[in-house]
Design an enzyme around this catalytic site. Structure first.
Site, PDB file in Angstrom:
ATOM      1  N   HIS A  16      55.060  21.775  33.863  1.00 21.59           N
ATOM      2  CA  HIS A  16      56.205  22.315  33.126  1.00 21.59           C
ATOM      3  C   HIS A  16      56.763  23.506  33.902  1.00 21.59           C
ATOM      4  CE1 HIS A  16      58.392  24.602  30.069  1.00 21.59           C
ATOM      5  NE2 HIS A  16      58.513  23.459  29.401  1.00 21.59           N
ATOM      6  N   ASP A  18      57.995  26.441  33.234  1.00 19.84           N
ATOM      7  CA  ASP A  18      57.473  27.763  32.893  1.00 19.84           C
ATOM      8  C   ASP A  18      56.025  27.909  33.338  1.00 19.84           C
ATOM      9  OD1 ASP A  18      59.861  28.558  31.687  1.00 19.84           O
ATOM     10  OD2 ASP A  18      59.271  27.751  29.736  1.00 19.84           O
ATOM     11  N   LYS A  19      55.250  26.833  33.238  1.00 22.51           N
ATOM     12  CA  LYS A  19      53.853  26.898  33.667  1.00 22.51           C
ATOM     13  C   LYS A  19      53.727  26.941  35.193  1.00 22.51           C
ATOM     14  CE  LYS A  19      51.722  27.925  30.531  1.00 22.51           C
ATOM     15  NZ  LYS A  19      50.970  29.145  30.718  1.00 22.51           N
ATOM     16  N   GLU A  44      56.727  38.572  38.529  1.00 16.62           N
ATOM     17  CA  GLU A  44      57.506  37.596  37.767  1.00 16.62           C
ATOM     18  C   GLU A  44      58.021  36.518  38.727  1.00 16.62           C
ATOM     19  OE1 GLU A  44      57.360  38.071  34.683  1.00 16.62           O
ATOM     20  OE2 GLU A  44      56.863  40.196  34.571  1.00 16.62           O
ATOM     21  N   GLU A  57      56.452  44.526  40.845  1.00 20.45           N
ATOM     22  CA  GLU A  57      55.930  45.757  41.443  1.00 20.45           C
ATOM     23  C   GLU A  57      54.452  45.586  41.776  1.00 20.45           C
ATOM     24  OE1 GLU A  57      59.048  45.651  38.958  1.00 20.45           O
ATOM     25  OE2 GLU A  57      57.111  45.952  37.964  1.00 20.45           O
ATOM     26  N   LYS A 176      54.816  17.464  27.978  1.00 19.24           N
ATOM     27  CA  LYS A 176      54.555  18.241  26.765  1.00 19.24           C
ATOM     28  C   LYS A 176      53.763  17.383  25.785  1.00 19.24           C
ATOM     29  CE  LYS A 176      58.393  21.553  26.300  1.00 19.24           C
ATOM     30  NZ  LYS A 176      59.468  21.994  25.364  1.00 19.24           N
ATOM     31  N   PHE A 250      62.825  10.023  31.355  1.00 18.05           N
ATOM     32  CA  PHE A 250      62.402  11.388  31.722  1.00 18.05           C
ATOM     33  C   PHE A 250      61.940  11.347  33.174  1.00 18.05           C
ATOM     34  CE2 PHE A 250      59.357  15.095  30.346  1.00 18.05           C
ATOM     35  CZ  PHE A 250      59.985  15.939  31.232  1.00 18.05           C
ATOM     36  N   ASP A 258      64.826  21.885  34.640  1.00 17.04           N
ATOM     37  CA  ASP A 258      64.990  23.049  33.773  1.00 17.04           C
ATOM     38  C   ASP A 258      64.357  24.236  34.484  1.00 17.04           C
ATOM     39  OD1 ASP A 258      65.498  24.694  31.635  1.00 17.04           O
ATOM     40  OD2 ASP A 258      63.934  23.870  30.346  1.00 17.04           O
ATOM     41  N   ALA A 259      65.058  25.349  34.559  1.00 18.82           N
ATOM     42  CA  ALA A 259      64.511  26.532  35.226  1.00 18.82           C
ATOM     43  C   ALA A 259      63.272  27.038  34.493  1.00 18.82           C
ATOM     44  CB  ALA A 259      65.569  27.639  35.291  1.00 18.82           C
ATOM     45  N   ARG A 264      56.928  32.632  29.349  1.00 17.34           N
ATOM     46  CA  ARG A 264      57.705  32.063  28.241  1.00 17.34           C
ATOM     47  C   ARG A 264      56.908  31.110  27.366  1.00 17.34           C
ATOM     48  NH1 ARG A 264      63.807  30.467  29.916  1.00 17.34           N
ATOM     49  NH2 ARG A 264      62.748  28.840  31.107  1.00 17.34           N
ATOM     50  N   LYS A 265      55.613  30.969  27.621  1.00 19.73           N
ATOM     51  CA  LYS A 265      54.794  30.053  26.821  1.00 19.73           C
ATOM     52  C   LYS A 265      53.601  30.794  26.219  1.00 19.73           C
ATOM     53  CE  LYS A 265      57.182  26.298  27.085  1.00 19.73           C
ATOM     54  NZ  LYS A 265      58.446  27.057  27.235  1.00 19.73           N
ATOM     55  N   LYS A 285      50.081  39.612  35.679  1.00 21.88           N
ATOM     56  CA  LYS A 285      49.667  40.986  35.440  1.00 21.88           C
ATOM     57  C   LYS A 285      48.209  41.189  35.839  1.00 21.88           C
ATOM     58  CE  LYS A 285      52.881  41.313  31.566  1.00 21.88           C
ATOM     59  NZ  LYS A 285      53.037  41.441  30.105  1.00 21.88           N
ATOM     60  N   LYS A 289      46.612  46.007  32.892  1.00 18.19           N
ATOM     61  CA  LYS A 289      47.626  45.850  31.856  1.00 18.19           C
ATOM     62  C   LYS A 289      46.951  45.327  30.578  1.00 18.19           C
ATOM     63  CE  LYS A 289      50.562  46.087  35.446  1.00 18.19           C
ATOM     64  NZ  LYS A 289      50.109  46.457  36.804  1.00 18.19           N
ATOM     65  N   ASP A 291      48.220  44.147  27.965  1.00 19.84           N
ATOM     66  CA  ASP A 291      48.750  42.861  27.518  1.00 19.84           C
ATOM     67  C   ASP A 291      47.769  41.746  27.836  1.00 19.84           C
ATOM     68  OD1 ASP A 291      51.129  43.583  26.356  1.00 19.84           O
ATOM     69  OD2 ASP A 291      52.336  43.264  28.148  1.00 19.84           O
TER      70      ASP A 291
END
Length: 407
Positions: A16, A18-19, A44, A57, A176, A250, A258-259, A264-265, A285, A289, A291
């Site tokens: 995917h 995003d992955k 990123e 960074e 998916k 598909f 798709d970008a 985002r997941k 990260k 961090k 997060d």
């Protein structure tokens, strides 16, 4: 608390878009941590048609110092990025590991962030950002994860393994899954709906009378076999609603279709919607961090609480302020499933005596300053104890201490 209900979770494959971005970002984190265990990384990634762009960074001894890259560092980063995409399996006209355009816009970490976060003098290392983090565990699967998400991940992981091994020739990397289960007395008992949408080789579709019905039947039969291999016996019934590529063709997928962007997941990465989420992503990260590291330690604590038999379900929240070492709050919810005599207040009081919840304390306790993150960036960060040292937050080595503290 409801005891009977339907609940749904989804997952996405390593292909995917995003992955793909998450895995690239974490491969970069691993590269820098392999050079410097105290590296600071916020990477990123953007993926789109035949293009990968990095931004963020860093601070890393021997790689980026005094606002300059070490000799060979840029080429090494690019090689890691291309290797990651190759291992996912992208060799398509619209996205190919060998030919995509690559841009690296990583630069030095802000000195103003460093001065607030780094340890100095009598000041302990502070949190790399403010925020809230949640961890969760449930006894509904052996890995103490929500069953809907656990099955969703395993469906796609099996499909990826079969694609890479050559067992099937018609699967492409992007996919998916979605699993809806019926719960009775808080336990999953039946699948009411199963969905897979997978990128495929040319011709393996059939929709509204168009396409190759025989080829589509081969793909559907294969996916049905995966469903039956992953879900427990009896979960799939004549009433289960099945959707395999419900929109039809598909063939164009991944970053070409798709970008993709890092982070985002986050619900796929965590608990599939069964638990709150603090909002911060993990991938890209370094473990200073919170997060990332505090989300891992809350999972570790929640899992140990359930594994110790203190509750059947557990949610834990921590909160931090940037530059401040200790958490501002510790919150525990046992969802009315606690063992007799165990209270949330008692668990909250016990936790700080069992583990140092400063960023450095978490990293040292769990051994997070290692290049272990790329593997976490697909098929979930949690519920993967069988994969060993790559997921130290899945260990249940606090069980005895928790039982002693709360006896």
């Amino acid at each position: 608390m409801r005891s009977s209900f339907l609940f749904t979770s989804e997952s996405v494959s390593e292909g995917h878009p995003d992955k793909v971005s998450d895995q690239i970002s974490d491969a970069v984190v691993d590269l820098f941590l392999s050079k410097d265990p105290e590296a600071r990384v916020a990477c990123e990634t953007l993926t789109t048609t035949n293009r990968v762009v990095l931004a963020g960074e860093i601070r890393c001894k021997g790689v980026f110092e005094n606002d300059a890259w070490a000799d060979g560092a840029l080429a090494e980063i690019e090689a890691v990025v291309r290797k990651t995409v190759k291992e996912i399996g992208y060799e398509q006209d619209g996205f190919h590991w060998e030919t995509f355009s690559f841009e690296n816009h990583l630069h030095g970490q802000s000195a103003h962030i460093a001065q607030g976060v780094d340890a100095s003098g009598n000041k302990d290392e502070g949190a790399g950002d403010q925020g809230i983090m949640f961890g969760y565990a449930s006894d509904e699967t052996p890995d103490l994860m929500p069953a809907t998400l656990d099955f969703s991940h395993k469906i796609l992981a099996q499909m990826a393994a079969d694609r890479k091994s050559g067992k099937v020739s018609f699967l492409e990397p992007d996919a998916k899954s979605q699993v809806t289960l019926r719960y009775e007395n808080e336990k999953p008992v039946e699948a009411t709906a199963l969905v897979v949408s997978t990128q495929h080789a040319p011709g393996y579709f059939f929709h509204n009378g168009e396409g190759d019905e025989a080829k589509y039947g081969e793909l559907r039969d294969y996916v049905m076999g995966v469903f039956h291999s992953v879900l427990p016996d009896g979960f799939i019934t004549d009433k289960t609603e099945i959707h395999v590529n419900p929109t039809g063709r598909f063939e164009i997928g991944g970053p070409d279709g798709d970008a993709g962007l890092t982070g985002r997941k986050i619900i796929v990465d965590t608990y599939g919607g069964a638990s709150p989420h603090g909002g911060g992503a993990f991938s890209g990260k370094d473990p200073t961090k919170v997060d990332r590291s505090a989300a891992y330690v809350t999972r570790y604590l929640a899992k140990n609480i359930v594994a110790a038999g203190l509750a059947r379900r557990c949610t834990i929240q921590l909160s931090y302020a940037i530059g401040v070492a200790h958490p501002l709050s510790v919150y525990v919810d046992l969802h009315g499933t606690a063992k007799e005599g165990v209270t949330e207040d008692a668990v909250e009081a016990a936790i700080p005596s069992l583990i140092n919840l400063t960023p450095r304390g978490i990293r040292e306790h769990l051994g997070l300053n290692k290049p272990i993150y790329r593997k976490s960036a697909a098929y979930g960060h949690f519920g993967r104890a069988a994969e060993g040292d790559f997921f130290p937050w899945e260990k249940t080595d606090l069980v005895d201490k928790l039982n002693a503290a709360l006896s």
